[in-house]
Motif scaffolding. Structure first.
Motif, PDB file in Angstrom:
ATOM      1  N   ARG A   1      43.892  40.555  51.870  1.00  0.00           N
ATOM      2  CA  ARG A   1      44.491  40.803  50.487  1.00  0.00           C
ATOM      3  C   ARG A   1      44.347  42.030  50.414  1.00  0.00           C
ATOM      4  NH1 ARG A   1      40.928  37.029  46.916  1.00  0.00           N
ATOM      5  NH2 ARG A   1      41.969  37.758  45.426  1.00  0.00           N
TER       6      ARG A   1
ATOM      7  N   SER B   1      46.886  41.673  38.314  1.00  0.00           N
ATOM      8  CA  SER B   1      46.208  40.450  38.268  1.00  0.00           C
ATOM      9  C   SER B   1      45.377  40.148  39.579  1.00  0.00           C
ATOM     10  CB  SER B   1      47.053  39.168  37.961  1.00  0.00           C
ATOM     11  OG  SER B   1      46.242  38.034  38.045  1.00  0.00           O
ATOM     12  N   GLU B   2      45.928  40.477  40.773  1.00  0.00           N
ATOM     13  CA  GLU B   2      45.583  40.297  42.063  1.00  0.00           C
ATOM     14  C   GLU B   2      44.351  41.424  42.199  1.00  0.00           C
ATOM     15  OE1 GLU B   2      44.905  39.395  46.404  1.00  0.00           O
ATOM     16  OE2 GLU B   2      45.140  38.154  44.293  1.00  0.00           O
TER      17      GLU B   2
ATOM     18  N   TRP C   1      47.834  44.042  49.404  1.00  0.00           N
ATOM     19  CA  TRP C   1      48.087  44.750  47.880  1.00  0.00           C
ATOM     20  C   TRP C   1      48.559  46.085  48.396  1.00  0.00           C
ATOM     21  CZ3 TRP C   1      46.301  48.682  44.727  1.00  0.00           C
ATOM     22  CH2 TRP C   1      46.558  48.369  43.620  1.00  0.00           C
TER      23      TRP C   1
ATOM     24  N   GLU D   1      51.689  41.008  38.235  1.00  0.00           N
ATOM     25  CA  GLU D   1      50.973  40.303  39.534  1.00  0.00           C
ATOM     26  C   GLU D   1      49.957  41.140  40.148  1.00  0.00           C
ATOM     27  OE1 GLU D   1      54.256  40.554  38.816  1.00  0.00           O
ATOM     28  OE2 GLU D   1      54.871  38.571  38.042  1.00  0.00           O
TER      29      GLU D   1
ATOM     30  N   ASP E   1      41.480  39.981  40.436  1.00  0.00           N
ATOM     31  CA  ASP E   1      40.636  38.830  40.957  1.00  0.00           C
ATOM     32  C   ASP E   1      39.919  39.442  42.391  1.00  0.00           C
ATOM     33  OD1 ASP E   1      41.728  37.088  39.203  1.00  0.00           O
ATOM     34  OD2 ASP E   1      43.448  36.483  40.453  1.00  0.00           O
ATOM     35  N   LEU E   2      40.473  40.399  43.010  1.00  0.00           N
ATOM     36  CA  LEU E   2      39.933  40.900  43.994  1.00  0.00           C
ATOM     37  C   LEU E   2      38.523  41.538  43.590  1.00  0.00           C
ATOM     38  CD1 LEU E   2      42.247  42.783  46.528  1.00  0.00           C
ATOM     39  CD2 LEU E   2      40.439  41.101  47.317  1.00  0.00           C
TER      40      LEU E   2
END
Length: 382
Positions: free
Chosen positions: A88, A22-23, A92, A19, A26-27
């Motif tokens: 974000r 993936s974040e 993270w 996860e 995306d960032l």
């Protein structure tokens, strides 16, 4: 901070879940797209908004629990996106900051007269890591570097830049003709730099360099200015992208450049048209090497001790404020370059205006987080 003999390192390890990976992916994609959008939109928006367009009211990101929510109508979509990236990024990195090794090391650094160097994975260089609360709470000047090897290869004993050996290149093609909005005029890059040279607190003894109001600078002139430094600095201030071209910069020896200030990435109509004409002759590699991270790496590989540069498109107003604060900080203020950068990030008034105590403002996040320092955070100008 004070050099390899005095430096302390903090190393911690956390599990990277699927996860989290993936974040991060995306960032990285979102910030890359944001940079392209900023380059398209800022040129016109910045002139129309004027210097006030770089400021906003309300709480600083990360401090919302201690201040009123931001309802300032001056807020723009680009800044809202940047603040989202910061939130974000903070989330993270939270597991890393929460480890005993990292939290303890950051607490121990608070209040020390040192600098903090972040050794980031390449995928993290596009994220606003310096703005995370745990980093800000150290109250230290912060820089980045590419690896522990790159940091230790720098000569910490040469953390002094000689003002008298500092050269400049200012708007080398004379492409900044002023604001496109006649209702909100601004000084051109050349006019603004003339003000610095006349003001002792802004290191007015810069003597060697080239400006576009004299003649169009050739690449070999810029190369000579870079390579002839002994223990000084180099300032590029202008629209477009700093020269020389990446392929040329990669072959230079710039070991005498202890401090490079690359104040670019503010575009005018002329720079945009010139870059569009040149685009057809460039390869994919050429475009990649014009990126901010790649440019910083090339200057460092050429031998520059510390490199301050913008990470994405910005405004002429923001670049003026950046140089105002940095020159005053490393000049009359006697600050390190990293401390002068902190001074810029804390700006709360348009240049030439007094702070409004009744309606306090701060720089928008897309402005305050735009400059990044690579190399030694403790370097000073003398």
């Amino acid at each position: 901070d004070g050099g390899p003999a005095e430096a302390r390192a903090a190393v911690s390890r956390v599990q990277l879940t699927s996860e989290a990976q993936s974040e991060l992916d995306d960032l990285a994609k979102a910030t890359a797209q944001w940079r392209k959008t900023a380059e398209r939109q800022l040129m016109r928006y910045a002139d129309d908004a004027g210097p006030e367009g770089d400021f906003v009211g309300g709480a600083a990101p990360g401090d919302e629990e201690n201040a009123e929510p931001n309802t300032d109508e001056n807020k723009d979509a680009l800044d809202a996106d940047m603040e989202s990236f910061l939130q974000r990024t903070q989330k993270w990195l939270a597991p890393l900051f929460a480890t005993r090794q990292m939290s303890g090391a950051l607490r121990a650094l608070q209040g020390e007269p040192a600098g903090l160097v972040l050794l980031l994975d390449p995928m993290l260089h596009s994220l606003p890591v310096e703005a995370c609360k745990e980093i800000r709470d150290t109250h230290l000047g912060v820089s980045r570097d590419f690896s522990i090897h790159a940091l230790y290869s720098r000569n910490a004993g040469a953390a002094v830049c000689e003002a008298g050996d500092t050269a400049f290149v200012v708007d080398p093609r004379r492409e900044d003709t002023g604001s496109s909005c006649t209702d909100k005029p601004r000084p051109t890059v050349l006019e603004n730099f003339a003000r610095y040279r006349e003001n002792p607190k802004h290191m007015g003894n810069y003597q060697e360099g080239v400006a576009g109001d004299d003649h169009i600078a050739k690449d070999d002139e810029v190369q000579e200015l870079l390579q002839s430094r002994k223990s000084g600095g180099y300032v590029f201030y202008g629209p477009g992208r700093a020269g020389p071209p990446a392929a040329t910069l990669a072959t230079l020896s710039c070991e005498g450049v202890r401090m490079a200030l690359i104040i670019d990435r503010a575009d005018s109509d002329l720079t945009q048209r010139r870059r569009s004409k040149q685009a057809s002759a460039k390869t994919k590699t050429d475009f990649m090497l014009e990126g901010p991270l790649e440019t910083a790496a090339l200057y460092c590989l050429a031998g520059a001790g510390s490199v301050l540069m913008n990470q994405w498109a910005t405004s002429f107003h923001a670049n003026r404020l950046l140089l105002d604060e940095v020159f005053a900080g490393i000049g009359e203020g006697g600050l390190t370059l990293a401390e002068a950068l902190q001074r810029f990030g804390a700006a709360d008034a348009v240049p030439g205006e007094e702070v409004d105590e009744d309606a306090p403002k701060r720089l928008k996040s897309r402005v305050s987080l735009c400059p990044a320092l690579y190399g030694l955070p403790t370097i000073k100008m003398k």
